[in-house]
Scaffold this motif. Structure first.
Motif, PDB file in Angstrom:
ATOM      1  N   LEU A  14       0.825  -1.208   0.000  1.00  0.00           N
ATOM      2  CA  LEU A  14       0.000   0.000   0.000  1.00  0.00           C
ATOM      3  C   LEU A  14       0.858   1.256   0.000  1.00  0.00           C
ATOM      4  O   LEU A  14       0.588   2.221  -0.734  1.00  0.00           O
ATOM      5  N   LEU A  15       1.911   1.258   0.815  1.00  0.00           N
ATOM      6  CA  LEU A  15       2.804   2.415   0.886  1.00  0.00           C
ATOM      7  C   LEU A  15       3.539   2.620  -0.434  1.00  0.00           C
ATOM      8  O   LEU A  15       3.661   3.754  -0.928  1.00  0.00           O
ATOM      9  N   TRP A  20       5.046   5.389  -5.369  1.00  0.00           N
ATOM     10  CA  TRP A  20       5.332   5.281  -6.797  1.00  0.00           C
ATOM     11  C   TRP A  20       4.252   5.931  -7.642  1.00  0.00           C
ATOM     12  O   TRP A  20       4.537   6.437  -8.737  1.00  0.00           O
ATOM     13  N   GLY A  21       3.007   5.928  -7.165  1.00  0.00           N
ATOM     14  CA  GLY A  21       1.954   6.589  -7.924  1.00  0.00           C
ATOM     15  C   GLY A  21       2.184   8.082  -8.060  1.00  0.00           C
ATOM     16  O   GLY A  21       1.850   8.682  -9.089  1.00  0.00           O
ATOM     17  N   GLY A  22       2.777   8.690  -7.034  1.00  0.00           N
ATOM     18  CA  GLY A  22       3.079  10.120  -7.099  1.00  0.00           C
ATOM     19  C   GLY A  22       4.393  10.440  -7.779  1.00  0.00           C
ATOM     20  O   GLY A  22       4.655  11.601  -8.116  1.00  0.00           O
ATOM     21  N   THR A  23       5.225   9.417  -8.007  1.00  0.00           N
ATOM     22  CA  THR A  23       6.547   9.650  -8.578  1.00  0.00           C
ATOM     23  C   THR A  23       6.480  10.222  -9.987  1.00  0.00           C
ATOM     24  O   THR A  23       7.293  11.080 -10.364  1.00  0.00           O
ATOM     25  N   PHE A  24       5.516   9.769 -10.780  1.00  0.00           N
ATOM     26  CA  PHE A  24       5.467  10.183 -12.177  1.00  0.00           C
ATOM     27  C   PHE A  24       5.176  11.677 -12.309  1.00  0.00           C
ATOM     28  O   PHE A  24       5.709  12.347 -13.196  1.00  0.00           O
ATOM     29  N   ALA A  25       4.341  12.212 -11.433  1.00  0.00           N
ATOM     30  CA  ALA A  25       4.091  13.649 -11.437  1.00  0.00           C
ATOM     31  C   ALA A  25       5.351  14.414 -11.035  1.00  0.00           C
ATOM     32  O   ALA A  25       5.650  15.478 -11.590  1.00  0.00           O
ATOM     33  N   VAL A  26       6.109  13.873 -10.080  1.00  0.00           N
ATOM     34  CA  VAL A  26       7.339  14.530  -9.649  1.00  0.00           C
ATOM     35  C   VAL A  26       8.385  14.492 -10.771  1.00  0.00           C
ATOM     36  O   VAL A  26       9.124  15.457 -10.987  1.00  0.00           O
ATOM     37  N   VAL A  27       8.453  13.371 -11.495  1.00  0.00           N
ATOM     38  CA  VAL A  27       9.357  13.293 -12.651  1.00  0.00           C
ATOM     39  C   VAL A  27       8.996  14.363 -13.670  1.00  0.00           C
ATOM     40  O   VAL A  27       9.870  15.026 -14.245  1.00  0.00           O
ATOM     41  N   ALA A 105       1.254  -1.007 -14.566  1.00  0.00           N
ATOM     42  CA  ALA A 105       0.357  -2.124 -14.274  1.00  0.00           C
ATOM     43  C   ALA A 105       0.544  -3.260 -15.256  1.00  0.00           C
ATOM     44  O   ALA A 105       0.044  -4.364 -15.029  1.00  0.00           O
ATOM     45  N   ALA A 106       1.255  -3.004 -16.356  1.00  0.00           N
ATOM     46  CA  ALA A 106       1.546  -4.079 -17.307  1.00  0.00           C
ATOM     47  C   ALA A 106       2.635  -5.010 -16.792  1.00  0.00           C
ATOM     48  O   ALA A 106       2.851  -6.086 -17.372  1.00  0.00           O
ATOM     49  N   LEU A 107       3.288  -4.638 -15.715  1.00  0.00           N
ATOM     50  CA  LEU A 107       4.388  -5.451 -15.193  1.00  0.00           C
ATOM     51  C   LEU A 107       3.978  -6.898 -14.907  1.00  0.00           C
ATOM     52  O   LEU A 107       4.723  -7.820 -15.246  1.00  0.00           O
ATOM     53  N   PRO A 108       2.799  -7.152 -14.313  1.00  0.00           N
ATOM     54  CA  PRO A 108       2.423  -8.554 -14.077  1.00  0.00           C
ATOM     55  C   PRO A 108       2.313  -9.381 -15.353  1.00  0.00           C
ATOM     56  O   PRO A 108       2.465 -10.606 -15.311  1.00  0.00           O
ATOM     57  N   LEU A 249       1.387  -6.671  -7.120  1.00  0.00           N
ATOM     58  CA  LEU A 249       0.156  -6.051  -6.639  1.00  0.00           C
ATOM     59  C   LEU A 249       0.291  -4.538  -6.527  1.00  0.00           C
ATOM     60  O   LEU A 249      -0.697  -3.810  -6.669  1.00  0.00           O
ATOM     61  N   VAL A 250       1.494  -4.060  -6.285  1.00  0.00           N
ATOM     62  CA  VAL A 250       1.680  -2.617  -6.147  1.00  0.00           C
ATOM     63  C   VAL A 250       1.354  -1.906  -7.450  1.00  0.00           C
ATOM     64  O   VAL A 250       0.904  -0.758  -7.459  1.00  0.00           O
ATOM     65  N   ASN A 251       1.553  -2.588  -8.552  1.00  0.00           N
ATOM     66  CA  ASN A 251       1.369  -1.944  -9.847  1.00  0.00           C
ATOM     67  C   ASN A 251      -0.096  -1.724 -10.197  1.00  0.00           C
ATOM     68  O   ASN A 251      -0.405  -1.009 -11.153  1.00  0.00           O
ATOM     69  N   TYR A 252      -1.003  -2.308  -9.424  1.00  0.00           N
ATOM     70  CA  TYR A 252      -2.415  -2.054  -9.642  1.00  0.00           C
ATOM     71  C   TYR A 252      -2.891  -0.841  -8.849  1.00  0.00           C
ATOM     72  O   TYR A 252      -3.951  -0.291  -9.140  1.00  0.00           O
ATOM     73  N   GLN A 253      -2.133  -0.443  -7.855  1.00  0.00           N
ATOM     74  CA  GLN A 253      -2.424   0.802  -7.156  1.00  0.00           C
ATOM     75  C   GLN A 253      -1.800   1.991  -7.863  1.00  0.00           C
ATOM     76  O   GLN A 253      -2.375   3.081  -7.899  1.00  0.00           O
TER      77      GLN A 253
END
Length: 301
Positions: A14-15, A20-27, A105-108, A249-253
């Motif tokens: 969850l963390l 990582w979800g916010g990382t792309f905006a920071v990039v 999310a394509a990672l799995p 599972l993280v990649n779905y969040q």
């Protein structure tokens, strides 16, 4: 044998999803002041410095440099830091941060079959069905015109983001198969490998970076410390204790957070296919990872 995921593993997932979800905006903010190689290099270098400092403070010894271990460390460093960071930074010049997040999310789609072939994690019919549904979601995400003549750099940016997901997938399998190494040491050394590769490339292509203002400069420092150093440590710990498939599972969040943050913080438009792709990918999660969810609910009860 893959360990049963613990509540601590789920909290870590969850963390990581939020970070990582916010990382792309920071990039995206960092790219306003720096080139893509500099952004990728800063992530690896600052992350390496932070993790090497933590390794020294905790007095974690460096393992004997056997040929097998050295090979794994080099491969993991390249495929989990240098290559995907560079691909994502370059790709995000031409695609929204939300697209980059959803592409993770394509990672799995890559990890599940790779884990069955090269690791100790089985590939059941439910996994195959979940991968199939998720793959349809990935096709919806990139859209029908990605390979059409005149698609331009946007198409290449999309391909770069998906290639980064493949790189992470291979790195996950290698991390699982790597000889036993302390998680902090493995994280520090893999980031160091990435920095060793990217620093000379940055100096040759983009030169020595300067301070590009508070917004871009702060984003660059943030990228090196939180989503790179801290998140890399959590990622290695989860993979080695619960397996690379569970880690997916993280990649779905990540896409949920990246879409929300991209829309709210960067005013990015969210095409309908982003939502359709996300729905399909989350459905794939429910199919392929349903047993883990049921096990957690049963343990909690």
């Amino acid at each position: 044998m893959t360990s049963q995921p613990t509540p601590a593993n789920w909290l870590s997932i969850l963390l990581l999803g939020l970070i990582w979800g916010g990382t792309f905006a920071v990039v995206r903010l960092a790219l306003d002041g720096y080139g893509p190689i500099t952004v990728a290099c800063a992530r690896t270098t600052l992350g390496a410095v932070a993790m090497l400092g933590l390794m020294r403070a905790l007095r974690r010894p460096v393992p004997p440099p056997t040929r097998a271990l050295t090979g794994y460390l080099v491969a993991i460093g390249l495929l989990s830091t240098a290559l995907p960071f560079l691909l994502l930074s370059w790709g995000q010049q031409y695609v929204p941060s939300a697209f980059a997040g959803i592409s993770m999310a394509a990672l799995p789609l890559f990890v599940l079959p790779l884990a069955a072939l090269f690791s100790d994690e089985p590939f059941h019919w439910r996994s195959a069905l979940g991968v199939g549904v998720g793959f349809v979601g990935a096709l919806v995400l990139i859209g029908p015109g990605v390979l059409a003549p005149g698609a331009g750099l946007s198409a290449w940016g999309q391909m770069a983001c998906l290639a980064a997901a493949l790189s992470y997938a291979v790195a996950s399998i290698l991390t699982r198969r790597c000889p036993p190494v302390d998680g902090i040491v493995l994280t520090a050394l893999s980031l160091t490998v990435g920095a060793i590769v990217l620093v000379p490339v940055m100096l040759v292509v983009e030169g020595v970076p300067g301070w590009a203002g508070a917004k871009a400069g702060s984003a660059l420092v943030f990228l090196g410390l939180l989503p790179t150093a801290l998140a890399a440590l959590i990622r290695v710990t989860v993979i080695r204790s619960a397996g690379s498939v569970f880690m997916t599972l993280v990649n779905y969040q990540v896409p949920v957070w990246s879409m929300a943050i991209g829309a709210l913080a960067l005013n990015e438009a969210l095409p309908w296919r982003f939502f359709a792709a996300l729905a399909l990918i989350l459905t794939g999660l429910g199919i392929s990872q349903g047993s883990n969810l049921r096990a957690l609910v049963a343990r909690a009860g």
